[in-house]
Design a protein around this motif. Structure first.
Motif, short mmCIF file in Angstrom:
data_model
loop_
_atom_site.label_atom_id
_atom_site.label_comp_id
_atom_site.label_asym_id
_atom_site.label_seq_id
_atom_site.Cartn_x
_atom_site.Cartn_y
_atom_site.Cartn_z
N ARG A 1 -12.63 -30.84 21.64
CA ARG A 1 -12.67 -31.71 22.61
C ARG A 1 -13.98 -32.14 23.12
O ARG A 1 -14.43 -33.11 23.49
N TYR B 1 -10.78 -38.63 26.42
CA TYR B 1 -9.08 -38.56 26.07
C TYR B 1 -8.99 -39.19 24.60
O TYR B 1 -8.06 -38.83 24.05
N GLY C 1 -5.97 -32.07 29.18
CA GLY C 1 -6.20 -32.53 30.49
C GLY C 1 -5.87 -31.76 31.60
O GLY C 1 -5.69 -32.18 32.53
N ASN D 1 -6.68 -27.46 33.28
CA ASN D 1 -7.34 -26.36 33.03
C ASN D 1 -6.24 -25.25 32.75
O ASN D 1 -5.03 -25.27 32.93
N ARG E 1 -7.77 -26.15 39.61
CA ARG E 1 -8.47 -24.99 39.08
C ARG E 1 -8.97 -24.15 40.44
O ARG E 1 -8.94 -23.06 40.61
N CYS F 1 -3.14 -26.07 34.84
CA CYS F 1 -3.06 -26.78 36.04
C CYS F 1 -3.84 -27.91 35.91
O CYS F 1 -4.82 -28.31 35.43
N GLY F 2 -3.39 -28.84 36.89
CA GLY F 2 -4.22 -30.23 37.18
C GLY F 2 -3.22 -30.96 38.19
O GLY F 2 -1.88 -30.59 38.69
C1 LIG Z 1 -8.54 -34.25 35.31
C2 LIG Z 1 -8.79 -33.27 34.42
C3 LIG Z 1 -8.05 -31.69 34.48
C4 LIG Z 1 -7.59 -31.49 35.89
O1 LIG Z 1 -8.48 -31.67 37.00
P1 LIG Z 1 -7.80 -31.83 38.64
O2 LIG Z 1 -8.82 -32.06 39.42
O3 LIG Z 1 -7.35 -30.19 38.80
O4 LIG Z 1 -6.63 -32.79 38.41
C5 LIG Z 1 -8.43 -30.78 33.79
N1 LIG Z 1 -9.07 -31.12 32.45
C6 LIG Z 1 -9.35 -32.41 32.03
C7 LIG Z 1 -10.04 -32.53 30.87
C8 LIG Z 1 -9.17 -33.49 33.02
O5 LIG Z 1 -9.57 -34.61 32.56
#
Ligand SMILES: *Cc1c(COP(=O)(O)O)cnc(C)c1O
Length: 366
Positions: free
Chosen positions: A195, A210, A244, A246, A271, A310-311
């Motif tokens: 990535r 992405y 996308g 962590n 995270r 998480c995200g």
């Molecule tokens: C947006 C994103 C996240 C998560 O970030 P948050 O601020 O928690 O939404 C993790 N990894 C990637 C590659 C991202 O683009």
């Protein structure tokens, strides 16, 4: 009419109330958009100007616009939550604003101040307040997903930073990311693709990252997996993150480990929040390198009791299985995942105003 310095130009064709209610009742994720969008223009000569909220609709871009050729683009993802008293709030927006500036610096785009970033969210949500769903119960994790993004719009095919840039915010009503409740996901361990590499754009939230992850995601799906996990590009050994989201590893003894930020991992707001909430719960969060062997061995011995991702979009998602070319490692998460579940509930309670905001993480939008 202006809202926090934004000129408001309301749409002449607002979505019919009955249709909007139907959409809010079955929105899925990222499929429907509210009636308006926020916009700020930037030029090298005049800086940021022309703050407006205008009807949602297609952009007019010159076919030679730099973003279409060289992908000079960044974005953010943040949600608006309706509380029980009808007010609308967002979560740690100054973190997203700061990250957006870090992404801008890496992509040689102009930096947007906190006032404009947070102001644009407030102006749009003020106008499209009716598009923020009202959750009928705590199980209904509905929100208005806000997507700020910035693109290089100058008509020029030479390779250099664009002298014209546009910033927009669009809004999409979102149901719980996973229909029918949180289920453990399976993860494909990519050996063919990386990535991010040191010195690259891994820490920036840019569309290019992405685009580069999609072939790996296709590979994951071909192997029956939901998501892909990436290892570091140098030693092919250290676990970094998903496309996308962590990653967190929960140990039997209460340690909760997340890969250390080294420039190749996106610094998630979720995270960071999970680490604080874990500390509040008496767990011991650690940021350090974690190898794929430690994941394998820990899962096999039971020392690692849970792994979760998480995200913002999916909050906390348990990982049930890690699949590689020659392996299939099952994890305890599918028969429990207690810690992840607890942290997930805590985070959602905070975001929806169901518990005290002890860290001062909420900002009122409307
Ligand atoms: C947006 C994103 C996240 C998560 O970030 P948050 O601020 O928690 O939404 C993790 N990894 C990637 C590659 C991202 O683009």
């Amino acid at each position: 009419m202006t809202t926090s310095g934004f000129d408001v130009r309301p749409t002449a064709h607002p979505t019919d109330t009955a249709i909007r209610d139907e959409i809010l009742g079955n929105s899925g994720f990222g499929r429907y958009f509210s009636d308006h969008m926020a916009h700020i223009r930037w030029t090298a000569d005049d800086g940021w100007h022309g703050h407006e909220v205008r009807p949602y609709g297609p952009l007019t871009l010159d076919p030679a616009a730099a973003v279409l050729h060289y992908a000079q683009e960044i974005f953010e993802g943040i949600k608006a939550y309706r509380h029980a008293d009808g007010s609308v709030w967002t979560f740690r927006p100054e973190k997203n604003a700061a990250r957006f500036r870090a992404s801008a610096r890496r992509l040689a785009l102009p930096e947007l101040g906190d006032d404009d970033f947070i102001g644009s969210l407030k102006a749009l949500v003020a106008q499209d307040n009716a598009w923020v769903p009202t959750p009928a119960s705590a199980a209904e994790e509905t929100s208005l997903y806000l997507r700020p993004f910035m693109i290089a719009s100058e008509k020029f095919l030479g390779v250099r930073p664009s002298k014209e840039v546009d910033y927009y915010v669009i809004a999409s009503p979102a149901a719980a990311y996973f229909k029918g409740g949180v289920k453990p996901v399976s993860i494909w361990l990519s050996s063919n693709y990386k990535r991010a590499a040191p010195g690259g754009t891994g820490y920036a939230k840019c569309g290019g990252n992405y685009a580069a992850s999609l072939a790996a995601q296709k590979e994951a799906e071909a192997h029956g997996c939901d998501q892909v996990a990436f290892l570091d590009a140098v030693e092919n050994k250290w676990v970094e993150e998903l496309g996308g989201m962590n990653l967190f590893f929960v140990y039997r003894d209460g340690r909760i480990v997340t890969p250390k930020l080294t420039g190749t991992i996106l610094e998630g707001v979720t995270r960071d929040s999970i680490m604080q909430l874990a500390r509040d719960e008496g767990l011991t969060p650690e940021e350090r390198h974690i190898s794929i062997d430690e994941w394998r061995d820990g899962a096999a011995s039971g020392e690692i009791s849970e792994v979760f991702a998480c995200g913002t979009a999916a909050v906390v998602t348990p990982i049930g299985e890690l699949v590689g070319e020659e392996e299939r490692i099952r994890l305890a998460a599918d028969n429990g995942g207690e810690i992840g579940k607890r942290l997930r509930t805590k985070l959602l309670d905070l975001q929806y105003g169901r518990c005290e905001d002890t860290h001062g993480w909420l900002t009122r939008l409307a």
